[in-house]
Design a protein around this motif. Sequence first.
Motif, PDB file in Angstrom:
ATOM      1  N   VAL A   4     -30.518 -11.836  10.540  1.00  0.00           N
ATOM      2  CA  VAL A   4     -29.715 -11.319  11.647  1.00  0.00           C
ATOM      3  C   VAL A   4     -29.860  -9.803  11.682  1.00  0.00           C
ATOM      4  O   VAL A   4     -29.635  -9.130  10.685  1.00  0.00           O
ATOM      5  CB  VAL A   4     -28.233 -11.727  11.501  1.00  0.00           C
ATOM      6  CG1 VAL A   4     -27.406 -11.167  12.641  1.00  0.00           C
ATOM      7  CG2 VAL A   4     -28.096 -13.243  11.429  1.00  0.00           C
ATOM      8  N   LYS A   5     -30.258  -9.291  12.841  1.00  0.00           N
ATOM      9  CA  LYS A   5     -30.423  -7.850  13.036  1.00  0.00           C
ATOM     10  C   LYS A   5     -29.619  -7.401  14.239  1.00  0.00           C
ATOM     11  O   LYS A   5     -29.323  -8.184  15.130  1.00  0.00           O
ATOM     12  CB  LYS A   5     -31.896  -7.508  13.232  1.00  0.00           C
ATOM     13  CG  LYS A   5     -32.727  -7.788  12.004  1.00  0.00           C
ATOM     14  CD  LYS A   5     -34.081  -7.178  12.128  1.00  0.00           C
ATOM     15  CE  LYS A   5     -34.825  -7.378  10.809  1.00  0.00           C
ATOM     16  NZ  LYS A   5     -36.030  -6.597  10.757  1.00  0.00           N
ATOM     17  N   HIS A   6     -29.291  -6.111  14.240  1.00  0.00           N
ATOM     18  CA  HIS A   6     -28.565  -5.475  15.344  1.00  0.00           C
ATOM     19  C   HIS A   6     -29.537  -4.575  16.103  1.00  0.00           C
ATOM     20  O   HIS A   6     -29.619  -3.385  15.818  1.00  0.00           O
ATOM     21  CB  HIS A   6     -27.409  -4.621  14.807  1.00  0.00           C
ATOM     22  CG  HIS A   6     -26.406  -5.379  14.019  1.00  0.00           C
ATOM     23  ND1 HIS A   6     -25.274  -5.895  14.591  1.00  0.00           N
ATOM     24  CD2 HIS A   6     -26.354  -5.710  12.712  1.00  0.00           C
ATOM     25  CE1 HIS A   6     -24.567  -6.513  13.656  1.00  0.00           C
ATOM     26  NE2 HIS A   6     -25.209  -6.414  12.514  1.00  0.00           N
ATOM     27  N   LEU A  12     -26.659  -9.119  18.629  1.00  0.00           N
ATOM     28  CA  LEU A  12     -27.215  -9.638  17.378  1.00  0.00           C
ATOM     29  C   LEU A  12     -28.423 -10.510  17.699  1.00  0.00           C
ATOM     30  O   LEU A  12     -28.355 -11.339  18.604  1.00  0.00           O
ATOM     31  CB  LEU A  12     -26.191 -10.491  16.625  1.00  0.00           C
ATOM     32  CG  LEU A  12     -24.949  -9.788  16.110  1.00  0.00           C
ATOM     33  CD1 LEU A  12     -23.954 -10.830  15.593  1.00  0.00           C
ATOM     34  CD2 LEU A  12     -25.297  -8.806  15.023  1.00  0.00           C
ATOM     35  N   TRP A  14     -30.583 -13.337  16.019  1.00  0.00           N
ATOM     36  CA  TRP A  14     -30.648 -14.309  14.928  1.00  0.00           C
ATOM     37  C   TRP A  14     -32.031 -14.939  14.935  1.00  0.00           C
ATOM     38  O   TRP A  14     -32.444 -15.499  15.950  1.00  0.00           O
ATOM     39  CB  TRP A  14     -29.612 -15.413  15.151  1.00  0.00           C
ATOM     40  CG  TRP A  14     -28.193 -14.997  15.030  1.00  0.00           C
ATOM     41  CD1 TRP A  14     -27.552 -14.048  15.762  1.00  0.00           C
ATOM     42  CD2 TRP A  14     -27.227 -15.527  14.131  1.00  0.00           C
ATOM     43  NE1 TRP A  14     -26.249 -13.961  15.378  1.00  0.00           N
ATOM     44  CE2 TRP A  14     -26.018 -14.863  14.375  1.00  0.00           C
ATOM     45  CE3 TRP A  14     -27.270 -16.515  13.153  1.00  0.00           C
ATOM     46  CZ2 TRP A  14     -24.865 -15.141  13.668  1.00  0.00           C
ATOM     47  CZ3 TRP A  14     -26.114 -16.793  12.459  1.00  0.00           C
ATOM     48  CH2 TRP A  14     -24.935 -16.106  12.704  1.00  0.00           C
ATOM     49  N   TRP A  31     -22.630 -19.352   9.495  1.00  0.00           N
ATOM     50  CA  TRP A  31     -22.759 -17.925   9.230  1.00  0.00           C
ATOM     51  C   TRP A  31     -22.105 -17.012  10.257  1.00  0.00           C
ATOM     52  O   TRP A  31     -21.962 -15.812  10.003  1.00  0.00           O
ATOM     53  CB  TRP A  31     -24.234 -17.540   9.112  1.00  0.00           C
ATOM     54  CG  TRP A  31     -24.866 -18.041   7.870  1.00  0.00           C
ATOM     55  CD1 TRP A  31     -25.728 -19.099   7.753  1.00  0.00           C
ATOM     56  CD2 TRP A  31     -24.687 -17.538   6.540  1.00  0.00           C
ATOM     57  NE1 TRP A  31     -26.089 -19.272   6.446  1.00  0.00           N
ATOM     58  CE2 TRP A  31     -25.467 -18.328   5.680  1.00  0.00           C
ATOM     59  CE3 TRP A  31     -23.940 -16.494   6.006  1.00  0.00           C
ATOM     60  CZ2 TRP A  31     -25.514 -18.101   4.307  1.00  0.00           C
ATOM     61  CZ3 TRP A  31     -23.989 -16.273   4.643  1.00  0.00           C
ATOM     62  CH2 TRP A  31     -24.770 -17.068   3.810  1.00  0.00           C
ATOM     63  N   ARG A  32     -21.702 -17.510  11.415  1.00  0.00           N
ATOM     64  CA  ARG A  32     -21.222 -16.599  12.460  1.00  0.00           C
ATOM     65  C   ARG A  32     -20.042 -15.739  12.034  1.00  0.00           C
ATOM     66  O   ARG A  32     -19.981 -14.567  12.391  1.00  0.00           O
ATOM     67  CB  ARG A  32     -20.935 -17.344  13.753  1.00  0.00           C
ATOM     68  CG  ARG A  32     -19.684 -18.144  13.761  1.00  0.00           C
ATOM     69  CD  ARG A  32     -19.414 -18.672  15.154  1.00  0.00           C
ATOM     70  NE  ARG A  32     -19.260 -20.105  15.092  1.00  0.00           N
ATOM     71  CZ  ARG A  32     -19.483 -20.909  16.084  1.00  0.00           C
ATOM     72  NH1 ARG A  32     -19.868 -20.441  17.236  1.00  0.00           N
ATOM     73  NH2 ARG A  32     -19.322 -22.194  15.955  1.00  0.00           N
ATOM     74  N   TRP A  34     -19.414 -14.566   9.102  1.00  0.00           N
ATOM     75  CA  TRP A  34     -19.940 -13.547   8.193  1.00  0.00           C
ATOM     76  C   TRP A  34     -20.420 -12.315   8.973  1.00  0.00           C
ATOM     77  O   TRP A  34     -20.343 -11.193   8.490  1.00  0.00           O
ATOM     78  CB  TRP A  34     -21.087 -14.157   7.386  1.00  0.00           C
ATOM     79  CG  TRP A  34     -21.725 -13.224   6.414  1.00  0.00           C
ATOM     80  CD1 TRP A  34     -22.873 -12.516   6.598  1.00  0.00           C
ATOM     81  CD2 TRP A  34     -21.268 -12.899   5.104  1.00  0.00           C
ATOM     82  NE1 TRP A  34     -23.159 -11.768   5.482  1.00  0.00           N
ATOM     83  CE2 TRP A  34     -22.178 -11.991   4.547  1.00  0.00           C
ATOM     84  CE3 TRP A  34     -20.167 -13.300   4.352  1.00  0.00           C
ATOM     85  CZ2 TRP A  34     -22.031 -11.462   3.284  1.00  0.00           C
ATOM     86  CZ3 TRP A  34     -20.026 -12.768   3.086  1.00  0.00           C
ATOM     87  CH2 TRP A  34     -20.938 -11.867   2.559  1.00  0.00           C
ATOM     88  N   PHE A  35     -20.913 -12.545  10.191  1.00  0.00           N
ATOM     89  CA  PHE A  35     -21.430 -11.453  11.012  1.00  0.00           C
ATOM     90  C   PHE A  35     -20.426 -10.987  12.064  1.00  0.00           C
ATOM     91  O   PHE A  35     -20.793 -10.301  13.021  1.00  0.00           O
ATOM     92  CB  PHE A  35     -22.751 -11.870  11.660  1.00  0.00           C
ATOM     93  CG  PHE A  35     -23.832 -12.065  10.643  1.00  0.00           C
ATOM     94  CD1 PHE A  35     -24.477 -10.984  10.073  1.00  0.00           C
ATOM     95  CD2 PHE A  35     -24.172 -13.332  10.211  1.00  0.00           C
ATOM     96  CE1 PHE A  35     -25.450 -11.155   9.107  1.00  0.00           C
ATOM     97  CE2 PHE A  35     -25.155 -13.523   9.247  1.00  0.00           C
ATOM     98  CZ  PHE A  35     -25.783 -12.427   8.694  1.00  0.00           C
TER      99      PHE A  35
END
Length: 56
Positions: A4-6, A12, A14, A31-32, A34-35
Motif C-alpha cells: 500500500v502506497k500513498h 491509497l 493497493w 488490512w483496511r 491498519w491503513f
Amino acid sequence: MPLVKHPEPGLLRWTFASGDPVGQRKAFSYWRGWFGLEEDDEPNSVDGDVWMVCHG
C-alpha cells in the motif's frame, strides 16, 4: 499483505500479490483498518491487482 502506497494525499494504491478478486477482497477487509480506512470505505477503481482507494 498487499503493498500500500500513498501516491498523493487522500489516495491509497493497493497492489495485491494475486489477481484473485476473492483473495483481494479478504485482504482488503483484513488490512483496511491498519491503513486508517473505515469499514464502509471501498475502492474507487479496480484494475487487476491494483485498487485505488480515496480516504480522509
